[in-house]
Motif scaffolding. Structure first.
Motif: not given
Length: 81
Positions: A1-24
């Motif tokens: 699994m790409k680290t950049s994708q994990i880091n993207f999800v972590k940053s979105e969670l930190k910024k917004n507190g949530y992440i959605s399938r459609n946004h990804c």
């Protein structure tokens, strides 16, 4: 699994507190479920729910999923092992 994708999800969670399938999907990240499982193994705790059409928890249709069917993961907390 790409680290950049994990880091993207972590940053979105930190910024917004949530992440959605459609946004990804809009940013060409198609493995959100696998990334969430990886984060759960790293002690992240999520509340997940399906967002129905025309129900917008965030107040505007532009926020998450543009008012369409979506699946949203909301970060509850990160447990320390």
């Amino acid at each position: 699994m790409k680290t950049s994708q994990i880091n993207f999800v972590k940053s979105e969670l930190k910024k917004n507190g949530y992440i959605s399938r459609n946004h990804c999907l809009r940013v060409h990240l198609t493995r959100l479920g696998a990334i969430i499982n990886h984060l759960i193994a790293d002690s992240y705790v999520f509340h997940n729910f399906s967002k129905k059409p025309n129900s917008n928890r965030w107040g505007r249709k532009e926020d998450v999923g543009y008012g369409k069917n979506d699946f949203v993961y909301t970060l509850r907390n990160i447990k320390i092992k």
